[in-house]
Design an enzyme around this catalytic site. Structure first.
Site, PDB file in Angstrom:
ATOM      1  N   ILE A   1       0.807  -1.224   0.000  1.00 31.82           N
ATOM      2  CA  ILE A   1       0.000   0.000   0.000  1.00 31.82           C
ATOM      3  C   ILE A   1       0.838   1.271   0.000  1.00 31.82           C
ATOM      4  O   ILE A   1       0.295   2.360  -0.034  1.00 31.82           O
ATOM      5  CB  ILE A   1      -0.963   0.057   1.219  1.00 31.82           C
ATOM      6  CG1 ILE A   1      -0.213  -0.179   2.520  1.00 31.82           C
ATOM      7  CG2 ILE A   1      -2.124  -0.916   1.044  1.00 31.82           C
ATOM      8  CD1 ILE A   1      -1.034   0.076   3.756  1.00 31.82           C
TER       9      ILE A   1
ATOM     10  N   GLY B   1      11.235   2.358   3.657  1.00 33.29           N
ATOM     11  CA  GLY B   1      10.874   1.012   3.228  1.00 33.29           C
ATOM     12  C   GLY B   1       9.455   0.907   2.705  1.00 33.29           C
ATOM     13  O   GLY B   1       8.698   1.865   2.720  1.00 33.29           O
TER      14      GLY B   1
ATOM     15  N   LYS C   1       5.494  -1.963   7.891  1.00 33.62           N
ATOM     16  CA  LYS C   1       6.495  -1.141   7.203  1.00 33.62           C
ATOM     17  C   LYS C   1       7.852  -1.804   7.357  1.00 33.62           C
ATOM     18  O   LYS C   1       8.353  -1.971   8.470  1.00 33.62           O
ATOM     19  CB  LYS C   1       6.478   0.243   7.850  1.00 33.62           C
ATOM     20  CG  LYS C   1       7.349   1.262   7.196  1.00 33.62           C
ATOM     21  CD  LYS C   1       7.006   2.628   7.785  1.00 33.62           C
ATOM     22  CE  LYS C   1       7.977   3.683   7.355  1.00 33.62           C
ATOM     23  NZ  LYS C   1       7.593   5.008   7.880  1.00 33.62           N
TER      24      LYS C   1
ATOM     25  N   ASP D   1       7.528  16.174   7.963  1.00 29.75           N
ATOM     26  CA  ASP D   1       7.151  15.654   6.644  1.00 29.75           C
ATOM     27  C   ASP D   1       5.645  15.725   6.466  1.00 29.75           C
ATOM     28  O   ASP D   1       5.013  14.758   6.043  1.00 29.75           O
ATOM     29  CB  ASP D   1       7.671  14.221   6.447  1.00 29.75           C
ATOM     30  CG  ASP D   1       7.709  13.825   4.970  1.00 29.75           C
ATOM     31  OD1 ASP D   1       7.577  14.725   4.107  1.00 29.75           O
ATOM     32  OD2 ASP D   1       7.842  12.624   4.679  1.00 29.75           O
TER      33      ASP D   1
END
Lengths: 385, 410
Positions: free
Chosen positions: B63, B69, B87, B188
Site C-alpha cells: 500500500i 521502506g 512497514k 514531513d
C-alpha cells in the site's frame, strides 16, 4: 509487556546461572562488560547518557542470554554502538571496535572472531529483538540534578554531595541495580549515601510540606530505609571486590573488606565548581572535588578499593565487628537500620513505589489542550474580514 | 532441537555438539563460549519472547513506500478481522547496522500515543536462518488505516462537507498540538502522510523524518538539517536555509493541507526550491524584512531570487475555493511567512473556524459510502501544476476484500 525490573531471586536464576555460571562470576562479567562500555565511551568522548544506556541494554540482554552464548566484550561493544545511535551520538562500528581493542588484551579480543564488525552487526539485531526495541532508557542522573535543585543548605557542600552521588551513579552501572530499581529510587538512595559521606545533612528543601519526613518523600513513595541501605550496599560492595581473575570455585572475597579499608583520603586541594545545569562528565578521570571519593572506573582494578572507607559511616553493625561510629558523626542516625543479615537473603521484591511527580515520561496530553469537539475556555476572537 | 516455551528454559545445546563449547567446568571464560555453528543454531532456535515473527500476519497487498521502506497491508492470523500496516525496515547497504533513522522513528512512535497519531503495535522479525546470514528483517506493525488524505482528495467521488473539512483540520491540528507538546517535530507534513480510518479518525503518520527538539534555554541555536519536508509543503524558512527551526514548520504544512481540502491538489507545486519560493511569494507576498524582520539573517536570503513587489493574496486567491470566511482567515494565519508570527496548533484550534456553524462533524458516515481503500500510492498520479485537477479514479481491481474494503491495485 515484559517489565525490565527483576527481584533478587530472578537475578540469581539468570540464563547464565542456568548455564552453569556461578553468581559471582556472572556479576564479574556484568561489571567487566559495563566497564568496557564506559571506558570505550569515555575514550570516544561519548556522553554519560549514551554510556549508561549502553550499559542498561547490556544488563537487559543477559537476562535473556547466557554469557556462554554471547561473550561479554562483543556484546558490550554492540550495546555501546546501538546506544550511540539511539542517543544521537553515533560512532562508527569500526571505531568502537578499534577503541575497545585498545582497552582489551589480545586474548580477550579473540572473542570478537575473525571479522569483528560482522560479529557486532549480527549481534545488533539479536540485541534489538532481545530488548524489545525498548530503546528509550532513563537514568538516575537527571533525577539527581532535579532533586539537588530542591535541596537547601550550604551550596558548596551540596555541590560536593551531588558530585559524589554522581560518581556513585556512574559506579552503580557496574551493578545490576538498573535491573532492580527505577532510576528515581537509585538517585534518591545514592544521594542519601553521598549525603552521609560528605556530611551534608538535608534539613530543609523547597516544596516541603508537613507530610514529608524526608526530602525524597516529595518524589518517591514507599521507599523504606531498608531499601535505601540495600541499594547503597550494592554500590559499596563494588569497592570491596577485587578484579583479579577469580577462580569460579574460589571462596568469596572476605566480607569484612569494607571495614578493613583506610579512612577518607586526604584532600588534594583541587576545587572545581559544579553547576547542576552542566553535569560533570563521566569521562572525567576523577571527580573534580578534593574530598570526593577518588574511584573512577580505572581504579577498581586490583588496587585496594579506596571508597570502601566510606562504609565506616554506616553503623558498625553493618560492617561486621563493632568499630564505633566515625568521629565526624555524633552517632549513627536512629533511622539507620541494621543491614539484612546476608546480602542476598532478601528474595522478595520490596513493595512497589509510585512516583509522586511523574517526571516527564510517560507522555501525557497537556491538560490545557481543548478536547476535540468542546470549545476551549478562553477563545480569542478573530473577526473574519 | 525442540522448541522451548520460555527463554529461560532454553537448553544450551552443549550436549548436542560435544566438545563444541569446551568444558562447562572450564575456568577460563573464553573456553566456554560457543563456536560459530552452535551460535547460529542458537540464534535460529531462540524464541525471542520480546519480538514476534512476521508469520503471525499474512500479507495482503502493498500500500505504499515509506521513507525507509515498503508498506504492506496484512491480516492478523489470530484475528482475521484485524488488519495492520507493516512497514519494512530497509537494511541493505547499511554500513552502520540498524539505520539511525529507523531507530529514531521507533523511539518517537513509542513515545507518541494519541488518538490522532498512528499507533505502533509492535516490531516483528523474520526468522533468522542461513538464507539471511542469521540476520532478521524487521517490520514496524501499525494499526491499519483505510485511507490517506491524498488518496481521498484525488477521488472526485469523495465529497467533504464544510463540517467534515473542519473535523479533518481539527484532528490534524490536535495531532500536531500533541506531538509538539511532546517536543517532536514531524518534518514531513503532506496529505499522503495524513491517514484516515474508515470511521473518520485522522492519524498523523510517517515519522521517518521526525525528530525531537528542545526550546534552547542555553541560547545555543539548533543546527537541524533543512533538507526536510516534501518541497510542495516546505515552509519559506527551510527554503531559505534556516537550521534553527521549530514547530512552525509543521504548521505551514498544515496550512497547505487545509487549503488542499478545497483545491483537492497541492496548492504550491514547485519544481525546484527557487520555484517553490516564487510560488510562495506569489501567494503570500514578497519575502521582505518588513514582514519578516529576521529573514535577512538566513543563509540563502541573499542567494535566492526573491520576487519583489508581490502583494499578499492568500484570501483573494483562496476565497473562490474556500468561500467560508473563517476558513480563509485561519489559512491566512497559518500561511504566514515569518515563522514566529505563524499560528501555533493551540492558537489555530481556538480559531472561530472550529467554533461556528457548521460545527466539525463526524466523517464516518460519509466515508461509509466508500468501500474502497484510497491511498495516494494506489491512486493514479496527480498531474503537477494544475490547481483544479480532479483525477478520475480508475476502476478497482482487487481480489482481496476485508469487510467490504477493496484495495485498488494497479
Amino acid at each position: 509487556m515484559p517489565g525490565w525490573y527483576y527481584d533478587k531471586k530472578e537475578l540469581r536464576h539468570s540464563p547464565s546461572a542456568q548455564d552453569g555460571i556461578d553468581y559471582k562470576t556472572e556479576m564479574r562479567y556484568r561489571k567487566e562488560g559495563a566497564r568496557l562500555i564506559i571506558n570505550t565511551g569515555s575514550k570516544m568522548d561519548l556522553g554519560y547518557n549514551t554510556m549508561a544506556t549502553g550499559v542498561v541494554y547490556y544488563h537487559r540482554f543477559y537476562m535473556f542470554h547466557s554469557f556462554k552464548q554471547f561473550p561479554r566484550y562483543v556484546t558490550a561493544c554492540c550495546c555501546l554502538f546501538l546506544a550511540g545511535k539511539v542517543e544521537e551520538t553515533p560512532k562508527k562500528c569500526k571505531d568502537i571496535i578499534k577503541t575497545a581493542k585498545s582497552l582489551l588484551t589480545d586474548q580477550k579480543f579473540t572473542t570478537f572472531g575473525e571479522d569483528p564488525k560482522e560479529e557486532v552487526m549480527t549481534l545488533e539485531r539479536i540485541l534489538l529483538q532481545t530488548i524489545k526495541f525498548d530503546l528509550q532508557v532513563e537514568h538516575p542522573y537527571q533525577y539527581l540534578l532535579k532533586y539537588a535543585k530542591c535541596l537547601k543548605g550550604d551550596k558548596q557542600k551540596l555541590q560536593k554531595m551531588v558530585q559524589m552521588a554522581w560518581t556513585f551513579v556512574n559506579d552503580s552501572l557496574c551493578t545490576t541495580l538498573a535491573l532492580q530499581w527505577e532510576p528515581e529510587i537509585i538517585a534518591v538512595a545514592l544521594m542519601y549515601l553521598a549525603g552521609k559521606l560528605s556530611k551534608f545533612e538535608v534539613v530543609d528543601w523547597m516544596g516541603r510540606n508537613t507530610k514529608h519526613c524526608r526530602w525524597w518523600d516529595m518524589f518517591v513513595e514507599d521507599v523504606t530505609m531498608d531499601l535505601l541501605e540495600d541499594i547503597c550496599h550494592q554500590v559499596l560492595d563494588l569497592y570491596s571486590q577485587s578484579d583479579a581473575p577469580i577462580h569460579p570455585d574460589s571462596p568469596p572475597l572476605h566480607s569484612n573488606a569494607k571495614q578493613q579499608m583506610p579512612s577518607l583520603r586526604p584532600s588534594n586541594g583541587q576545587e572545581k565548581t559544579l553547576s547542576p545545569d552542566r553535569p560533570p562528565s563521566v569521562n572525567a578521570k576523577g571527580p573534580p572535588l578534593s574530598d570526593v571519593p577518588q574511584f573512577p572506573y580505572q581504579t577498581f582494578t586490583g588496587a585496594p578499593p579506596p571508597a570502601a572507607a566510606y562504609a565506616s559511616v554506616f553503623p558498625s553493625s553493618m560492617a561486621g565487628p563493632p568499630g564505633g561510629p566515625p568521629p565526624h558523626l555524633s552517632g549513627p542516625p536512629p533511622h539507620i537500620a541494621a543491614p539484612p543479615p546476608a546480602v542476598f537473603s532478601y528474595v522478595n521484591h520490596p513493595p512497589p513505589f509510585s512516583t509522586v511527580v511523574p517526571p516527564g515520561a510517560p507522555p501525557y496530553f497537556p491538560a490545557n489542550a481543548p478536547p476535540p469537539g468542546q470549545p476551549p475556555q478562553h477563545r480569542p476572537y478573530y473577526p473574519p474580514q | 532441537m525442540k522448541m522451548q516455551t520460555s527463554s529461560r528454559d532454553l537448553e544450551h545445546n552443549q550436549n548436542h555438539h560435544p566438545g563444541s563449547s569446551g568444558s562447562a567446568t572450564g575456568t577460563h571464560p573464553h573456553s566456554t563460549t560457543m563456536n560459530m555453528r552452535d551460535k547460529e543454531k542458537y540464534i535460529e532456535t531462540f524464541l525471542f519472547p520480546n519480538c514476534d515473527l512476521t508469520e503471525k500476519y499474512e500479507k495482503v497487498t502493498k500500500i505504499g513506500q515509506g521513507t525507509f521502506g515498503e508498506v504492506f497491508k496484512a491480516r492478523d492470523k489470530s484475528n482475521p478481522k484485524k488488519f495492520v500496516a507493516m512497514k519494512k525496515v530497509l537494511m541493505d547497504n547499511e554500513k552502520e547496522g540498524f539505520p539511525i533513522t529507523a531507530l529514531r522513528e521507533i523511539r518517537i512512535l513509542q513515545l507518541l500515543k494519541h488518538e490522532n497519531v498512528v499507533n505502533l503495535i509492535e516490531i516483528c522479525r523474520t526468522q533468522a536462518s542461513q538464507h539471511n546470514r542469521y540476520r532478521s528483517t524487521f517490520y514496524l506493525v501499525f494499526d491499519f488505516c483505510e485511507h490517506d488524505l491524498a488518496g481521498l482528495l484525488s477521488n472526485v467521488n469523495v465529497k467533504f462537507s464544510l463540517g467534515e473539512i473542519k473535523k479533518v483540520v481539527q484532528q490534524l491540528l490536535n495531532g500536531l498540538y500533541y506531538i509538539h507538546s511532546n517536543k517532536i517535530l514531524h518534518r514531513d507534513m503532506k496529505a499522503a502522510n495524513v491517514l484516515i480510518t474508515k470511521n473518520g479518525v485522522l492519524k498523523l503518520a510517517d515519522f521517518g523524518l521526525a525528530r525531537a527538539f528542545s526550546t534552547n534555554k542555553s541560547g545555543v541555536p539548533n543546527r537541524f538539517t533543512n533538507r526536510v519536508v516534501t518541497l510542495w509543503y516546505r515552509p519559506p524558512e527551510l527554503l531559505l536555509g534556516e537550521r534553527n527551526y521549530g514547530p512552525p514548520v509543521d504548521l505551514w504544512g498544515a496550512g497547505c493541507i487545509m487549503a488542499e481540502m478545497w483545491t483537492r491538489s497541492p496548492i504550491m507545486q514547485g519544481n525546484s526550491e527557487q520555484h517553490q519560493l516564487t510560488l510562495i511569494s506569489q501567494l503570500c507576498g514578497s519575502i521582505t524584512p518588513a514582514v519578516w524582520p529576521t529573514v535577512e539573517t538566513l543563509d540563502l536570503y541573499k542567494k535566492m531570487d526573491m520576487p519583489q513587489k508581490q502583494k499578499r493574496k492568500v484570501k483573494e486567491r483562496l476565497t473562490p475555493y474556500l468561500k467560508d470566511p473563517y476558513a480563509c482567515d485561519l489559512l491566512d494565519k497559518l500561511l504566514v511567512l515569518d515563522p514566529s508570527k505563524r499560528a501555533d496548533a493551540d492558537t489555530a484550534l481556538n480559531h472561530d473556524f472550529f467554533w461556528t456553524d457548521p460545527m466539525p462533524c463526524d466523517l464516518g458516515k460519509m466515508l461509509g459510502n466508500h468501500t474502497t481503500s484510497m491511498f495516494e500510492f494506489l491512486a493514479p498520479p496527480r498531474r503537477a501544476n494544475q490547481m483544479r485537477h480532479h483525477s478520475m479514479p480508475r476502476p478497482a481491481a482487487s481480489t482481496i476484500t476485508d469487510g467490504g474494503y477493496q484495495d485498488r491495485v494497479f
